[in-house]
Design a protein around this motif. Structure first.
Motif, PDB file in Angstrom:
ATOM      1  N   VAL A 140       0.815  -1.236   0.000  1.00 22.16           N
ATOM      2  CA  VAL A 140       0.000   0.000   0.000  1.00 22.16           C
ATOM      3  C   VAL A 140       0.838   1.271   0.000  1.00 22.16           C
ATOM      4  O   VAL A 140       0.295   2.379  -0.005  1.00 22.16           O
ATOM      5  N   MET A 141       2.168   1.106  -0.003  1.00 18.88           N
ATOM      6  CA  MET A 141       3.028   2.303  -0.019  1.00 18.88           C
ATOM      7  C   MET A 141       2.878   3.026  -1.359  1.00 18.88           C
ATOM      8  O   MET A 141       2.798   2.399  -2.408  1.00 18.88           O
ATOM      9  N   ARG A 142       2.827   4.362  -1.319  1.00 18.04           N
ATOM     10  CA  ARG A 142       2.677   5.167  -2.538  1.00 18.04           C
ATOM     11  C   ARG A 142       3.764   6.241  -2.580  1.00 18.04           C
ATOM     12  O   ARG A 142       4.457   6.454  -1.595  1.00 18.04           O
ATOM     13  N   ASP A 143       3.861   6.910  -3.705  1.00 19.34           N
ATOM     14  CA  ASP A 143       4.854   7.980  -3.836  1.00 19.34           C
ATOM     15  C   ASP A 143       4.613   9.094  -2.825  1.00 19.34           C
ATOM     16  O   ASP A 143       5.544   9.773  -2.400  1.00 19.34           O
ATOM     17  N   ASP A 144       3.343   9.293  -2.473  1.00 19.74           N
ATOM     18  CA  ASP A 144       3.016  10.406  -1.563  1.00 19.74           C
ATOM     19  C   ASP A 144       2.778   9.940  -0.121  1.00 19.74           C
ATOM     20  O   ASP A 144       2.224  10.683   0.680  1.00 19.74           O
ATOM     21  N   THR A 145       3.233   8.698   0.206  1.00 20.30           N
ATOM     22  CA  THR A 145       3.104   8.221   1.587  1.00 20.30           C
ATOM     23  C   THR A 145       4.187   8.883   2.434  1.00 20.30           C
ATOM     24  O   THR A 145       5.373   8.760   2.137  1.00 20.30           O
ATOM     25  N   VAL A 146       3.775   9.575   3.490  1.00 21.43           N
ATOM     26  CA  VAL A 146       4.772  10.242   4.331  1.00 21.43           C
ATOM     27  C   VAL A 146       4.889   9.628   5.722  1.00 21.43           C
ATOM     28  O   VAL A 146       5.880   9.831   6.416  1.00 21.43           O
ATOM     29  N   LEU A 147       3.869   8.864   6.142  1.00 23.17           N
ATOM     30  CA  LEU A 147       3.890   8.330   7.502  1.00 23.17           C
ATOM     31  C   LEU A 147       3.272   6.938   7.562  1.00 23.17           C
ATOM     32  O   LEU A 147       2.240   6.682   6.932  1.00 23.17           O
ATOM     33  N   VAL A 148       3.932   6.058   8.333  1.00 20.87           N
ATOM     34  CA  VAL A 148       3.369   4.736   8.639  1.00 20.87           C
ATOM     35  C   VAL A 148       3.270   4.644  10.159  1.00 20.87           C
ATOM     36  O   VAL A 148       4.234   4.939  10.864  1.00 20.87           O
TER      37      VAL A 148
END
Ligand SMILES: *Cc1c(COP(=O)(O)O)cnc(C)c1O
Length: 382
Positions: A140-148
């Motif tokens: 589910v990680m995307r280019d615009d993922t900033v936080l997990v």
């Protein structure tokens, strides 16, 4: 009526008497009561010293630098500050974050609030053992993922996440990694550097410290910025204003120092208690494990009892302090979203109890609980 047995340590722990003794030194005129932000007199400096010494005790448990600890009112506030503070400060970099459906409400409701601000959240589902797999996160990680944000130890099941691997996946995708470690301190080894953790929420009262105090570990990195949620005197490097509660902080510091010194022995002793409990359940019919024992901390055990209703079982066990696997709304009883999340059928989720053991649990507590349970099940199933 005999005194009750307390098996709800995952809801809160009693304050360790050694912690209570330390706290009592920071309240009265004879003690170190001054405002730790008062720079103009000796009592103020002494209070500041107490706060800084506790900051080191908390940092030491998780392998952090004391300058990376921000005091809060608890893990709820730390989770709010981590998620909201980070997403708002990094809006220009990306609007997507990832978390899971079995987080504590303090993460779930904060992420839902962020969705109403225009942020996007991916909600990961756990495996049957109550853990989020690194593969699920990667997908589910995307280019615009900033936080997990994924919790260290689940409060209902006790399931333990592989933080180092999950953090690695988050970093590979260009995001920072936050973990809610409220249930982990003194229960599993924590090392923010070795595990690659950027933000970690901590609570005093889940680890034999007082309620109403917690902390957020914020990795020292000029790129890691948080927008403050509470404004006012610029305390805690501007991240969390408000006069520091010296007695609460000193108590949390002492509790975390005890966790560093004794956590491992505590857990070994508690594992023996848990095993005594499991052995005692052997001759009982229809007991299902919701907790996957070998993937969980020994201090939390979630069980389903076939053929009974959790609320009635809890009533029959009124001398044992426990939690059910359900949440009471005003109108109805709903099965726990965590049990639902790992695929426990509704009927069993409503017949589930969480047993959580702690530092002051004894063999006698276990034996009394087993006896009460045997008696209650016989009565209810008849
Ligand atoms: C208890 C708990 C919290 C909330 O902590 P407070 O200090 O009570 O605000 C958050 N997350 C988890 C996993 C918890 O168990």
């Amino acid at each position: 009526m005999s005194a009750s047995v307390y098996l709800d340590y995952a809801a809160t722990t009693p304050v360790d008497p050694r912690v209570a003794e330390v706290m009592s030194r920071y309240l009265t005129l004879e003690g170190t009561f001054a405002n730790p932000a008062s720079r103009s007199h000796m009592p103020g400096w002494q209070a500041e010293q107490a706060v800084e010494s506790a900051r080191r005790q908390v940092a030491d448990l998780i392998g952090a630098d004391p300058r990376e600890i921000v005091w809060t009112s608890g893990a709820t506030e730390a989770n709010n500050l981590a998620l909201t503070g980070y997403m708002r400060a990094n809006r220009a970099r990306g609007r997507h974050m990832v978390t899971s459906s079995i987080e504590h409400k303090a993460v779930i409701d904060t992420a839902k609030a962020l969705e109403t601000e225009g942020f996007e959240v991916s909600w990961l589902a756990p495996d049957a053992d109550g853990r989020i797999s690194p593969e699920a996160l990667r997908s589910v990680m995307r280019d615009d993922t900033v936080l997990v944000s994924l919790m260290a130890v689940n409060n209902e099941l006790g399931s333990v996440h592989d933080l180092a691997t999950l953090a690695e996946v988050a970093h590979a995708g260009g995001a920072v990694f936050h973990t809610d470690a409220a249930q982990a301190t003194g229960r599993i080894p924590l090392d923010v550097a070795a595990q690659g953790i950027d933000l970690m929420s901590l609570s005093g009262h889940k680890a034999y410290g007082p309620k109403g105090v917690g902390a957020l570990y914020v990795k020292r990195d000029p790129d890691l910025r948080l927008a403050a949620l509470i404004h006012g005197g610029g305390h805690e490097r501007g991240m969390r204003s408000g006069t520091l509660p010296t007695h609460q902080i000193a108590g949390m510091g002492e509790a975390f120092a005890l966790a560093t010194a004794e956590g491992e022995q505590d857990q070994a002793r508690i594992q023996a208690l848990r095993d005594r409990f499991l052995a005692g359940l052997d001759d009982l019919e229809g007991v299902h494990h919701n907790t996957t024992i070998d993937q969980a901390v020994p201090n939390i055990l979630n069980l389903a009892f076939e053929g009974v209703d959790g609320e009635s079982l809890l009533m029959a066990l009124r001398n044992i302090a426990l939690s059910t696997g359900s949440a009471c709304n005003s109108a109805s009883v709903e099965p726990s979203y965590v049990l639902k999340g790992i695929g426990v059928p509704r009927r069993l989720a409503l017949a589930s109890l969480r047993f959580s053991f702690g530092r002051f649990t004894t063999d006698a507590d276990i034996d009394r609980t087993l006896e009460a349970l045997r008696h209650a099940l016989l009565g209810l199933r008849r």
